[in-house]
Write a protein that holds these residues in place. Sequence first.
Motif: not given
Length: 294
Positions: A175-179, A210-216
């Motif tokens: 999901g990290s591509h979702r602006s 990274m996962a905790d901060k940005f999700g996914g």
Amino acid sequence: MGIRDLDLGGKYLGSLRDSNDLIGDFDAIRGRFSEDGYVLIRKLHDPAKVQAARRALLELMDQAGQIDSSLPIDEALIAQGGRGSFAGGAQAAAHSPEFLALVEAPELLEFFANFLQGPAITFDFKWLRSVTTGGFTGSHYDVVYMGRGTKNLYTLWTPLGRVSYELGGLAILEGSHRSQHLAKLRETYGQMDVDRDNVEGTFSNDPIEMADKFGGRWLTTEFEPGDAIFFGMFTLHASLNNCTNHYRMSCDTRYQRADEPADERWVGENPKGHYAWNKTPPLSIEKAREEWGV
Ligand SMILES: O=C(O)CCC(=O)C(=O)O
């Protein structure tokens, strides 16, 4: 992965899905790309071409004393003191006929032309990696390295041979591509140009942070010869660690529409590459992140 141990199937590490069911339907592949931020295709390449490119690289590494000959060369056993290699630009390894026949194959350019709905080109500069024991790539966006032309640019990551979990293949942050989701990251780190700003390019070596901060979760898989995955400039990605004494061999190459501007560092007969980055000590990513507040 990076500085952490993660359990496959646990909170932080899952599996990439392949898009082989969509082959031939480019509307569906574009839809999958918008949904996932990546497209994994098993046997996108002819496996024989992958093996030939692998062999050509191994022969050069062998001549350079990088391969332990107690096993057949194709095993890519790391010689004592073998440093691994990164080849790009004008280097011989990145221009063997076998390698170019793989990453500049007419059928591959046609695949991207169909995906992009217009004639496609690939950067002349190639990134060819032999990763040694313990080696890995930390989390980053590719845009910080190659964002001077169109952002409608795609990285294709191709393992040169089988890449098991232990050898350490590519991983994508789900999901990290979702602006809308990572707006602040895009507006700060995502605006960096490592040559202009001389900042460290890797955002973090800590996949849990990274996962905790940005999700996914981080998503990965085992790759067979011929498999390849492509993703966009704002998809966070990294690699698992090489936990073996064999080289993890792979290449990453870039594709875009021919009628859109190309980042001048990576095209032409002798692309200049990163001309300023790391020429003086770069700003540490920790300092930069403090300033950005991300
Ligand atoms: O192969 C790797 O370790 C990293 C690859 C990568 O970062 C890329 O393909 O952009």
